[in-house]
Design an enzyme around this catalytic site. Structure first.
Site, mmCIF file in Angstrom:
data_model
loop_
_atom_site.group_PDB
_atom_site.id
_atom_site.type_symbol
_atom_site.label_atom_id
_atom_site.label_comp_id
_atom_site.label_asym_id
_atom_site.label_seq_id
_atom_site.Cartn_x
_atom_site.Cartn_y
_atom_site.Cartn_z
ATOM 1 N N ALA A 113 -11.966 38.839 28.788
ATOM 2 C CA ALA A 113 -11.507 37.634 28.010
ATOM 3 C C ALA A 113 -12.399 37.304 26.796
ATOM 4 C CB ALA A 113 -11.721 36.391 29.129
ATOM 5 N N GLY B 133 -9.762 38.679 25.242
ATOM 6 C CA GLY B 133 -8.876 39.989 24.961
ATOM 7 C C GLY B 133 -8.861 40.318 23.596
ATOM 8 N N GLY B 134 -9.915 40.101 22.619
ATOM 9 C CA GLY B 134 -10.132 40.558 21.343
ATOM 10 C C GLY B 134 -10.239 41.960 21.374
ATOM 11 N N LYS B 135 -11.418 42.411 22.235
ATOM 12 C CA LYS B 135 -11.690 43.776 22.355
ATOM 13 C C LYS B 135 -10.601 44.467 22.872
ATOM 14 C CE LYS B 135 -16.552 43.002 22.822
ATOM 15 N NZ LYS B 135 -16.487 41.748 22.946
ATOM 16 N N ASP C 243 -10.921 40.415 34.265
ATOM 17 C CA ASP C 243 -11.805 39.340 34.124
ATOM 18 C C ASP C 243 -12.103 38.571 35.501
ATOM 19 O OD1 ASP C 243 -13.148 38.162 31.317
ATOM 20 O OD2 ASP C 243 -13.109 36.718 33.208
ATOM 21 N N CYS D 207 -24.036 40.521 24.284
ATOM 22 C CA CYS D 207 -24.347 39.670 23.001
ATOM 23 C C CYS D 207 -25.615 39.019 23.299
ATOM 24 C CB CYS D 207 -23.245 38.690 22.659
ATOM 25 S SG CYS D 207 -23.167 37.544 24.016
#
Lengths: 180, 740
Positions: B404, B406-408, B426, B527
């Site tokens: 989540a 879903g960008g990558k 996820d 991150c």
């Protein structure tokens, strides 16, 4: 996840053929491997058999989506196409409508296409024919149903509805929760 | 600094300027008309005629009085006034430039807050003043100062002109005011709208002036002394009761950093570094509103000067970036389409062929028809990096363990050109909705989306060519996005997420197929910038599984730590990459690329590693195909797990495992937190072990079982793919079980 029953297949293909006609064949018989439709949670998914095999590993309640969702069966047994099917409708669509740049936004908010916003329309479109809506830059925006034939469209007043809205790409944001 | 405003001058200026401004407007009008007359060529012939007709009457009536005073000059005055007028006309562009410069200054100041504070130190006497407000005040004062200079200049000339002119003052005015008006315009642009505020500020300024002067003097004294005095214990105690204002604190931080960077020369006799550091930490905590724990961690990671940069970078947002969806469009086309919609953009950088950076936009960038049609994805620059490092190939089978929103995942799909298969997992069902939306919007057709806890994943399926694990983390790299992190995290949070990350990483490694022809790679990224969540986790995995670090393929970013405080990591951790907001202008990020290698393991680690692969395999084998005969399966699985214990030990009960780990942990456990963590883990393992023991009650058999599996393992490694093979293997195992 299970294959569709005959009745379900019939209902769904009838619906699909309103937009892409006999091009449905191209969806099922593809040169790049077998593709199939599967039903999961009342929704119909279109996937390659490779992915299908992989997806069988996943428990039913843990599986959220496989391949592309085409639409869902309503409680009354009708089939409703989702906007997510647009990727497969647009290339095969038989009847198309192009909307002017100013109307793009209005259509993406869920409004019908009015005569004033009509850019182009395929010749010989029949009334209540399923059409795919494009922007003038040939970007597919959604689909709907022609309210009038091409002939009638020519002599209608500018505020009359030309295409009834069914689904548009704005739903990716508006209805994100109900896509699957 | 600089000159103070003269209140008398202000009083003089206030009403006078207003009246002059209005008269100036008339002259402006006349001037405008003459200007129009001088350039009628731009108009069409008819328009010109009309303009002439329209202009004729007012022009004549107004031109005459304007020219009169010109002619009315005496010779002396000509000398005086004409150059004066010129001068002012030249002045105005200059002053315009000035105002531009001021803007630039503002920008600079916004970027470099330190500078602002340095300039603004005379201002702040109030304890709690918002930084922005201070900045504004500062700028206004600067403006005023500049203006004063201009004003004085103009006023001097004006007065001289008036003196010389005497009675003809009135007639002179239009010319006089032509210049005046321009100045007024300039002023209006610069300060005009702020007139009221100005007077207020000045009133406030008057009362503060004295203090500010004193403080200035004090500060300059300090600078002269070039010595930073460390406050004593009593002073610090006093501070805790009556907090200092931010200006003072900021100044003290600067001084402190200065001393710390040149400690040998600038230190105060008898004070050691720790005292300076502790003062700095408390000051930074107050100034940037972090909690003590996080600041301490950050100070461990960064040297002092870099730390300030990092903290400052966390106060400003990173630029908005988008990624082109090459499944549907090309970057050039997308850029053109967006520019046509009034978006100001630029390519992201040399390292990315799909990224665009958005400077500003007249339309919401997340709702354009292009966005809805799936031509691009809003995505931070930093989250492109792990996928680039993963470099998925066409036709591969890739797992995105925490996908989540879903960008990558969609980036992976576009690199694979929609071939192969992607499993997007996820743990959070709510967040998976956005994955579904994004995957369909961007036209990804080869994805399976499922909702498992990542730790259970090896039981669901394995044999992936590549795995991307973007682990949940404390988020210390994205403080700019979520400032709540500043105060909400403590030791326990970090260790909790580190623990989860270790579990996830191990299960991610177990999902990779080491024998894959093209892959066998795994990307671990967070991150967060905490060492506990990054290097430590990877180091743990290196010890626990037969994986090695390989270069990420990213040519920028700083190297990962191989040693941190008392911890020593594997030297290959140099190959991992860290990204910081202050040095790379993207979110803080950590990327490590691991390769799972096959049986060719160095002899010393051979035994343990092999056993572990067997373990993971047996887990996958046992639970993969079918869950009906779960009792047998679990009992079989348990011995496998117990197999982690060294060979020398005779009874392979599950309970032995904790001891083993502890023995291992003792080597590198000197810290408090780590110890605590180990204890926690031990507890967990022990529990697990107990559970296993009680469940099966057949621990005697486990040893044999283990050996059995070990013999078979080299051949079976290749059999991890495919359901049929799983089944075959299962049957073989079951037979073996029954036979025994």
């Amino acid at each position: 996840m299970r294959p569709l029953t005959d009745e379900e297949t019939k209902t769904m293909f009838e619906k699909l053929s309103k937009y892409i006609g006999e091009n449905i064949k191209l969806l099922v018989d593809r040169p790049d491997g077998g593709y199939c439709f599967r039903l999961h949670n009342d929704r119909v998914y279109y996937m390659s058999e490779k992915i299908l095999k992989l997806a069988t590993n996943v428990a039913r309640d843990k599986l959220v989506s496989v391949g592309t969702c085409f639409g869902k069966f309503t409680k009354t047994g009708k089939f409703r196409l989702h906007i997510t099917a647009l990727d497969f409708l647009a290339p095969y669509a038989k009847f198309k409508v192009w909307v002017k740049p100013g109307t793009e936004q209005s259509f993406l908010y869920g409004n019908h296409v009015l005569k004033s916003g009509l850019g182009r329309i395929t010749e010989n479109t029949a009334q209540y024919q399923g059409v795919v809506v494009y922007s003038m830059a040939d970007v597919p925006l959604g689909f709907g149903v022609a309210a009038k034939t091409t002939q009638e469209c020519r002599r209608m007043d500018p505020m009359a509805i030309v295409v009834f809205h069914q689904a548009d790409v704005g739903e990716f944001i508006r209805n994100e929760d109900t896509l699957t | 600094m600089g000159r103070k405003l003269d209140p008398t001058n202000q009083v003089k200026r206030g009403p006078g300027r207003k009246s002059r401004k209005q008269k100036g407007a008339e002259t402006e009008l006349s001037k405008f008309i003459t200007a129009e007359e001088s350039e009628p060529k731009r108009l069409t012939s008819r328009a010109r005629k009309r303009a002439v007709k329209r202009a004729q009457d007012p022009k004549k009536t107004k031109d005459v009085p304007q020219q009169k005073p010109l002619k009315g000059f005496t010779d002396e005055n000509k000398d005086w006034l004409k150059p004066a007028k010129r001068k002012r006309k030249i002045d105005t562009p200059e002053s315009d430039d000035d105002s531009d410069e001021m803007w630039e200054h503002e920008d600079d100041e916004e970027e470099d807050v330190e500078k602002v504070e340095a300039l603004g130190k005379k201002q702040g006497k109030k304890a709690v003043v918002a930084k922005m407000a201070e900045k504004e005040e500062e700028e206004e004062e600067d403006d005023e100062e500049d203006e004063d200079m201009v004003d004085d200049y103009g006023a001097a000339e004006e007065s001289s002109g008036e003196e010389a002119e005497g009675g003809s003052d009135e007639e002179l005015l239009p010319i006089e005011r032509a210049a005046k008006k321009e100045k007024n315009i300039m002023e209006a642009m610069g300060v005009g709208s702020d007139d009221d505020e100005d007077s207020e500020d000045e009133e406030a300024g008057k009362s503060d002036d004295g203090d500010a002067d004193e403080e200035d003097a004090l500060l300059t004294n300090i600078e002269e002394m070039d010595k930073f005095r460390l406050p004593g214990a009593e002073e610090r105690a006093k501070e805790s009761v009556i907090p200092l204002d931010l200006q003072t604190i900021h100044h003290r931080i600067k001084e402190n950093v200065d001393v710390l960077t040149n400690f040998a020369t600038k230190r105060e006799e008898g004070k050691d570094r720790a005292e300076y550091i502790s003062l700095l930490r408390s000051d930074l905590c107050t100034y940037y509103s972090y909690n003590d724990f996080l600041m301490e961690k950050l100070m461990d990671i960064f040297p002092v000067s870099e730390l300030i940069d990092f903290l400052e970078a966390n106060e400003i947002h990173r630029p908005v970036t988008i990624r082109t969806n090459t499944l549907k469009t090309r970057r050039r086309d997308l850029a053109q389409a967006l520019i046509n919609r009034g978006v100001n953009l630029d390519p992201l950088g040399k390292w990315s062929k799909v990224g665009l950076i958005i400077f500003d936009s007249s339309v919401p960038i997340g709702a354009t028809p292009e966005y809805l049609a799936g031509h691009y994805m809003l995505q931070g620059a930093s989250s492109l990096l792990p996928v680039m490092a993963l470099s998925p190939q066409e036709g591969e089978c890739v797992l995105d363990m925490s996908s989540a929103p879903g960008g990558k995942t969609t980036y992976i799909a576009q690199l694979m050109r929609n071939t192969g298969t992607i499993v997007a997992n996820d743990a959070n069902a709510e967040r998976l909705k956005s994955v579904v939306g994004n995957i369909h919007r961007l036209g990804v057709t080869n994805a399976v989306i499922c909702n498992y806890d990542g730790r259970q994943f090896p039981k669901v399926m394995g044999g992936f060519d590549r795995v991307l694990l973007d682990a949940p983390c404390s988020g210390t790299g994205v403080i700019a996005k979520d400032p709540a992190v500043k105060t909400s995290k403590d030791e326990a949070d970090i260790l909790r997420s580190a623990h989860l990350q270790k579990e996830l990483l191990l299960s991610a490694i177990d999902s990779v197929n080491a024998d894959s022809a093209t892959g066998g790679y795994l990307i671990y990224c967070t991150c967060s910038i905490m060492v506990e969540e990054n290097e430590w986790v990877v180091d743990y995995a290196l010890k626990k599984r037969n994986v090695k670090l390989v270069p990420t393929g990213l040519d920028f970013g700083t190297e990962g730590f191989t040693r941190f405080k008392e911890r020593r990591f594997h030297p290959s951790l140099r190959l991992t990459r860290r990204f910081y907001p202050h040095s790379h202008n993207m979110d803080g990020f950590f990327v490590a690329k691991l390769k799972k290698f096959s049986n060719s393991v160095p002899a010393t680690e051979m035994e343990q590693d092999e056993e572990e692969t067997v373990t993971s395999e047996s887990v996958a084998v046992a639970s993969g195909p079918d869950k009906k005969p779960s009792k047998n399966e679990t009992s079989k699985k348990i011995p496998g797990k117990a197999g982690v214990s060294p060979k020398g030990q005779t009874n392979g009960t599950g309970a032995k495992k904790p001891e083993n780990i502890q023995a291992k942990g003792q080597k590198d456990k000197p810290t408090g937190p780590k110890k605590a963590k180990m204890a926690k883990m031990d507890g967990k393992n022990a529990k697990e072990g107990e559970a296993n023991a009680s469940e099966s009650g057949k621990t005697e058999l486990s040893k044999n079982e283990k050996k059995h599996e070990k013999k078979k393992s080299p051949m079976k490694k290749k059999k991890r793919l495919g359901k049929n093979k799983f089944n075959k293997l299962k049957k073989v195992l079951q037979k073996g079980w029954i036979g025994e």
